[in-house]
Design a protein around this motif. Structure first.
Motif, short mmCIF file in Angstrom:
data_model
loop_
_atom_site.label_atom_id
_atom_site.label_comp_id
_atom_site.label_asym_id
_atom_site.label_seq_id
_atom_site.Cartn_x
_atom_site.Cartn_y
_atom_site.Cartn_z
N ASN A 145 5.70 -7.37 -4.17
CA ASN A 145 4.85 -8.21 -5.12
C ASN A 145 5.44 -9.55 -5.11
O ASN A 145 4.60 -10.42 -4.92
CB ASN A 145 4.70 -7.61 -6.55
CG ASN A 145 3.53 -8.45 -7.27
OD1 ASN A 145 2.60 -8.46 -7.28
ND2 ASN A 145 4.29 -8.99 -8.39
N SER A 148 -4.00 0.55 -10.64
CA SER A 148 -4.18 0.36 -9.16
C SER A 148 -5.09 -0.91 -8.79
O SER A 148 -5.20 -1.49 -8.02
CB SER A 148 -4.90 1.61 -8.54
OG SER A 148 -6.10 2.04 -9.37
N GLN A 200 2.60 1.47 -3.21
CA GLN A 200 1.67 2.18 -4.31
C GLN A 200 1.26 3.57 -4.18
O GLN A 200 1.22 4.20 -5.25
CB GLN A 200 0.45 1.34 -4.02
CG GLN A 200 -0.77 1.63 -5.28
CD GLN A 200 -0.54 1.02 -6.47
OE1 GLN A 200 0.22 0.20 -6.76
NE2 GLN A 200 -1.07 1.68 -7.56
N GLU A 201 1.23 4.12 -2.80
CA GLU A 201 1.03 5.47 -2.80
C GLU A 201 2.05 6.22 -3.43
O GLU A 201 1.92 7.44 -3.86
CB GLU A 201 0.79 5.60 -1.59
CG GLU A 201 -0.55 5.27 -0.80
CD GLU A 201 -0.79 5.49 0.69
OE1 GLU A 201 0.13 5.96 1.29
OE2 GLU A 201 -1.71 4.66 1.25
N HIS A 248 -3.53 -3.99 -7.69
CA HIS A 248 -2.98 -4.07 -6.51
C HIS A 248 -4.27 -4.28 -5.37
O HIS A 248 -4.21 -5.13 -4.73
CB HIS A 248 -2.35 -2.71 -5.91
CG HIS A 248 -1.90 -2.55 -4.38
ND1 HIS A 248 -1.16 -3.70 -3.67
CD2 HIS A 248 -2.59 -1.82 -3.50
CE1 HIS A 248 -1.18 -3.32 -2.74
NE2 HIS A 248 -1.68 -2.38 -2.60
N ALA A 286 4.26 5.47 -5.54
CA ALA A 286 4.35 5.13 -6.98
C ALA A 286 5.96 4.61 -7.25
O ALA A 286 6.68 4.77 -8.18
CB ALA A 286 4.11 6.07 -7.77
N LEU A 303 7.43 -1.92 -4.72
CA LEU A 303 6.30 -2.47 -5.30
C LEU A 303 6.60 -3.89 -5.84
O LEU A 303 5.96 -5.24 -5.44
CB LEU A 303 5.38 -1.82 -6.27
CG LEU A 303 3.81 -2.56 -6.51
CD1 LEU A 303 3.31 -2.49 -5.16
CD2 LEU A 303 3.06 -1.66 -7.53
N VAL A 343 2.03 -0.23 -11.39
CA VAL A 343 1.83 0.77 -10.58
C VAL A 343 0.69 1.67 -10.88
O VAL A 343 -0.24 1.94 -10.02
CB VAL A 343 3.08 1.70 -10.28
CG1 VAL A 343 2.79 2.74 -9.59
CG2 VAL A 343 4.24 0.89 -9.61
N ASP A 399 0.71 -1.44 -0.04
CA ASP A 399 0.02 0.24 -0.17
C ASP A 399 0.89 1.33 0.17
O ASP A 399 0.62 2.10 -0.55
CB ASP A 399 -0.69 0.12 1.26
CG ASP A 399 -1.97 -0.93 1.29
OD1 ASP A 399 -2.22 -1.22 -0.09
OD2 ASP A 399 -2.44 -1.39 2.20
N SER A 456 8.06 1.85 -7.95
CA SER A 456 7.91 0.55 -8.44
C SER A 456 8.96 -0.46 -8.38
O SER A 456 8.60 -1.73 -8.16
CB SER A 456 8.19 0.81 -10.12
OG SER A 456 9.34 1.48 -10.37
#
Length: 225
Positions: free
Chosen positions: A138, A180, A126-127, A183, A129, A134, A177, A123, A131
């Motif tokens: 992931n 959304s 993601q906020e 995610h 951005a 993430l 990214v 989270d 990558s």
């Protein structure tokens, strides 16, 4: 380029297998670029091994489709094609679907808590951005789900595609990214796991994996690496 030095007193596996793994990693990550020649004398010296185990490693890499023997050039690193990438994702995605019943059967409250902890970090990435972060979280998320399965042979097939998936996903993570809903699907997966809803998880996972594959193929086709 540097490789790990072999120490026969510390390593029980055959030298050809270690050479194969190091070369495979270097090729998949792009450290040895497509089109590069693998000169036996040079790489045997860099790996601190004789040419015999190196040749055995190269034959295995050829079977994997990572190198090819070209007339008048010798061993050359192959470029990946869109077909290669599509096939790799197709294999991984099919294997993931096969392990889902055992994942649902083996999920525990502790594993749900672990997945929610990873989601919290996702989270934040993601906020921002972010990558890179993430992508790391992931893979940790999906590995945690995979680890719940007891289908060891299938898991070995998934693991054999892991480095390929990481490399290709890195090319498309920026677009992921921006997508959304991908995610949000991770949160939905954990909710379905917590409910032990196998059919719901199958439907969502199939959509998630296929969407990820198509996103990656689109990104790769535009970059043509």
């Amino acid at each position: 380029m540097s490789f790990q030095h072999f120490d026969a007193t510390m390593e029980s596996r055959p030298i050809r297998d270690i050479a194969y793994e190091q070369l495979k990693h270097a090729i998949i990550t792009g450290e040895i670029p497509a089109g590069s020649r693998i000169v036996e004398t040079v790489y045997a010296e860099q790996l601190h091994i004789s040419r015999t185990p190196l040749r055995e490693a190269l034959r295995k890499l050829e079977r994997d489709g990572l190198v090819e023997y070209v007339l008048h050039r010798g061993v050359v690193v192959r470029a990946f094609t869109i077909h290669d990438i599509d096939e790799i994702f197709t294999i991984r995605n099919a294997m993931m679907m096969l392990i889902l019943p055992s994942v649902v059967q083996n999920v525990t409250d502790d594993s749900i808590a672990a997945l929610r902890g990873i989601l919290s970090e996702m989270d934040k990435a993601q906020e921002r951005a972010d990558s890179d972060a993430l992508a790391m979280h992931n893979r940790a998320f999906h590995r945690t789900i995979e680890s719940l399965s007891d289908k060891r042979r299938i898991l070995r097939v998934i693991e054999s595609q892991e480095e390929f998936i990481i490399r290709f996903a890195a090319l498309s993570i920026a677009s992921i990214v921006r997508r959304s809903n991908a995610h949000q699907e991770h949160h939905e997966m954990v909710n379905l796991l917590e409910k032990r809803d196998l059919e719901g998880l199958k439907t969502l996972m199939h959509h998630h994996l296929e969407e990820s594959k198509e996103t990656c193929l689109k990104a790769v086709s535009e970059q043509r690496f």
